[in-house]
Motif scaffolding. Sequence first.
Motif, PDB file in Angstrom:
ATOM      1  N   ARG A 275       0.865  -1.181   0.000  1.00 31.17           N
ATOM      2  CA  ARG A 275       0.000   0.000   0.000  1.00 31.17           C
ATOM      3  C   ARG A 275       0.904   1.234   0.000  1.00 31.17           C
ATOM      4  O   ARG A 275       2.120   1.104   0.168  1.00 31.17           O
ATOM      5  CB  ARG A 275      -0.929   0.009   1.213  1.00 31.17           C
ATOM      6  CG  ARG A 275      -0.239   0.186   2.544  1.00 31.17           C
ATOM      7  CD  ARG A 275      -0.927  -0.569   3.646  1.00 31.17           C
ATOM      8  NE  ARG A 275      -1.003  -1.978   3.300  1.00 31.17           N
ATOM      9  CZ  ARG A 275      -2.160  -2.656   3.271  1.00 31.17           C
ATOM     10  NH1 ARG A 275      -3.292  -2.065   3.585  1.00 31.17           N
ATOM     11  NH2 ARG A 275      -2.170  -3.933   2.942  1.00 31.17           N
ATOM     12  N   PRO A 276       0.364   2.435  -0.214  1.00 36.68           N
ATOM     13  CA  PRO A 276       1.219   3.631  -0.248  1.00 36.68           C
ATOM     14  C   PRO A 276       2.083   3.750   1.000  1.00 36.68           C
ATOM     15  O   PRO A 276       1.605   3.577   2.122  1.00 36.68           O
ATOM     16  CB  PRO A 276       0.209   4.770  -0.353  1.00 36.68           C
ATOM     17  CG  PRO A 276      -0.977   4.168  -1.033  1.00 36.68           C
ATOM     18  CD  PRO A 276      -1.044   2.757  -0.527  1.00 36.68           C
ATOM     19  N   LEU A 277       3.373   4.054   0.787  1.00 36.85           N
ATOM     20  CA  LEU A 277       4.343   4.046   1.872  1.00 36.85           C
ATOM     21  C   LEU A 277       5.220   5.293   1.796  1.00 36.85           C
ATOM     22  O   LEU A 277       5.731   5.636   0.727  1.00 36.85           O
ATOM     23  CB  LEU A 277       5.217   2.794   1.755  1.00 36.85           C
ATOM     24  CG  LEU A 277       6.365   2.613   2.746  1.00 36.85           C
ATOM     25  CD1 LEU A 277       5.835   2.452   4.171  1.00 36.85           C
ATOM     26  CD2 LEU A 277       7.210   1.394   2.356  1.00 36.85           C
ATOM     27  N   LEU A 278       5.377   5.957   2.934  1.00 35.78           N
ATOM     28  CA  LEU A 278       6.329   7.053   3.078  1.00 35.78           C
ATOM     29  C   LEU A 278       7.516   6.550   3.881  1.00 35.78           C
ATOM     30  O   LEU A 278       7.345   5.991   4.976  1.00 35.78           O
ATOM     31  CB  LEU A 278       5.681   8.240   3.805  1.00 35.78           C
ATOM     32  CG  LEU A 278       6.621   9.392   4.191  1.00 35.78           C
ATOM     33  CD1 LEU A 278       7.203  10.074   2.957  1.00 35.78           C
ATOM     34  CD2 LEU A 278       5.894  10.412   5.073  1.00 35.78           C
ATOM     35  N   LEU A 279       8.731   6.716   3.348  1.00 36.04           N
ATOM     36  CA  LEU A 279       9.963   6.333   4.022  1.00 36.04           C
ATOM     37  C   LEU A 279      10.751   7.613   4.292  1.00 36.04           C
ATOM     38  O   LEU A 279      11.297   8.226   3.379  1.00 36.04           O
ATOM     39  CB  LEU A 279      10.765   5.375   3.142  1.00 36.04           C
ATOM     40  CG  LEU A 279      10.082   4.045   2.833  1.00 36.04           C
ATOM     41  CD1 LEU A 279      10.820   3.298   1.721  1.00 36.04           C
ATOM     42  CD2 LEU A 279       9.981   3.179   4.081  1.00 36.04           C
ATOM     43  N   PHE A 280      10.791   8.021   5.539  1.00 41.88           N
ATOM     44  CA  PHE A 280      11.310   9.330   5.943  1.00 41.88           C
ATOM     45  C   PHE A 280      12.471   9.086   6.906  1.00 41.88           C
ATOM     46  O   PHE A 280      12.297   8.453   7.944  1.00 41.88           O
ATOM     47  CB  PHE A 280      10.192  10.093   6.652  1.00 41.88           C
ATOM     48  CG  PHE A 280      10.266  11.601   6.579  1.00 41.88           C
ATOM     49  CD1 PHE A 280      11.457  12.264   6.326  1.00 41.88           C
ATOM     50  CD2 PHE A 280       9.124  12.353   6.784  1.00 41.88           C
ATOM     51  CE1 PHE A 280      11.503  13.648   6.264  1.00 41.88           C
ATOM     52  CE2 PHE A 280       9.146  13.739   6.739  1.00 41.88           C
ATOM     53  CZ  PHE A 280      10.343  14.389   6.466  1.00 41.88           C
ATOM     54  N   ARG A 281      13.673   9.580   6.565  1.00 48.31           N
ATOM     55  CA  ARG A 281      14.808   9.392   7.469  1.00 48.31           C
ATOM     56  C   ARG A 281      15.545  10.707   7.687  1.00 48.31           C
ATOM     57  O   ARG A 281      15.367  11.681   6.935  1.00 48.31           O
ATOM     58  CB  ARG A 281      15.762   8.327   6.946  1.00 48.31           C
ATOM     59  CG  ARG A 281      16.625   8.719   5.771  1.00 48.31           C
ATOM     60  CD  ARG A 281      17.709   7.671   5.550  1.00 48.31           C
ATOM     61  NE  ARG A 281      18.585   7.972   4.436  1.00 48.31           N
ATOM     62  CZ  ARG A 281      19.680   8.735   4.523  1.00 48.31           C
ATOM     63  NH1 ARG A 281      19.988   9.315   5.683  1.00 48.31           N
ATOM     64  NH2 ARG A 281      20.439   8.938   3.471  1.00 48.31           N
TER      65      ARG A 281
END
Length: 363
Positions: A275-281
């Motif tokens: 499903r839609p995924l935000l990967l924020f680092r």
Amino acid sequence: MTSRRTLLKATLGGTAAALLPTAATAAASATAPGGGPVLRLPAPGGPHPVGLRTLPLTDPARTDPWVGGPREVMLTVLYPARSVRGLPRAPQLTPAEAREFAGYAPLVHPGLPGPGAVDWGAVLTHGYPGAPPLPGRRPVLVYSPGGGDSRTLGTGLAEDLASHGRVVVLVDHPGDATQVELPSGLRTTVLTGPPDPATFRTMTDTRIADLRLVLDRLGTLPLAPVMDLGRIGLYGHSAGGTAVVHAARGDHRVGAVANLEGYLDLDPAAAGADRPLLLFRSELFEGAARIEASWAGLPGRRALLAAANHWAFTDYGPLVAGLRAAGLVTVATRDALVGTGDPVAALARVRRGVGAFFARRLG
């Protein structure tokens, strides 16, 4: 106490591991009754005031892996309020939680001031307990904090999301959180040393089961009438980011997931995004190489928090800025926690990025 410091530092780092105009305004402008500064959280930037309810959940079908007995979790539910006239703002921590956190803070993060230097119980949120909710059904976002953190350290981001028209559910995970006050009493971390792989897996599996319990019970909560259960998102920081990705997999109820610097190499086959995924680092996190390796090949939106460190995603940003302005932490401590950049600017970027992601995916 040394063993707890070793454990909690490993857990926090290894398992991820209108805004204030300047960082200085996060500092105290007053003195707490017991001495020391009064720290301030940034105000939410949306058009709605924020209501707040604190709710316990019990799962009689599941045994708590840390202390036995039925599994208990604690929730804070934030929502856009119709009115907050005449209501007081809620403290970030209960008195019992504040006393416990004062002892843990310098052990979790060496360099933070010890007991007596800060009145953690004087830190106020911008949530108003018992405020009537604004009518209408709204998207629901469920948050899992970092390993060792309590849900309350995600208050600033959650309040901003709620002020823009969402219902936000903050979930505590008793047993690995440093402290959480339940109806049955105060729970502190049961871990006494660096977690071995089996313990770490138990911790993660417990968090995933906690999140699924919350998803199962959303429709029974007192605020269910203002929740649109057809629009649910999960987000989490560090170990919470790991947990939300795994909890969402295969669950048709979840429409989008935001992972704020959580490793996804615990079980790579199960961490695939469906499903839609935000990967924020963050740019300066010491685990950045491992983060990137664990995210390799995953579809999703990528975002980088420049000049920031791991805990800039949490309330440590404004709180540490306040401590630094009051002369209670060094530059090195600040940099190790939230980075070299302006933590207020970092928080603004996190709010914009997470808010925009869920706006696109959930409306």
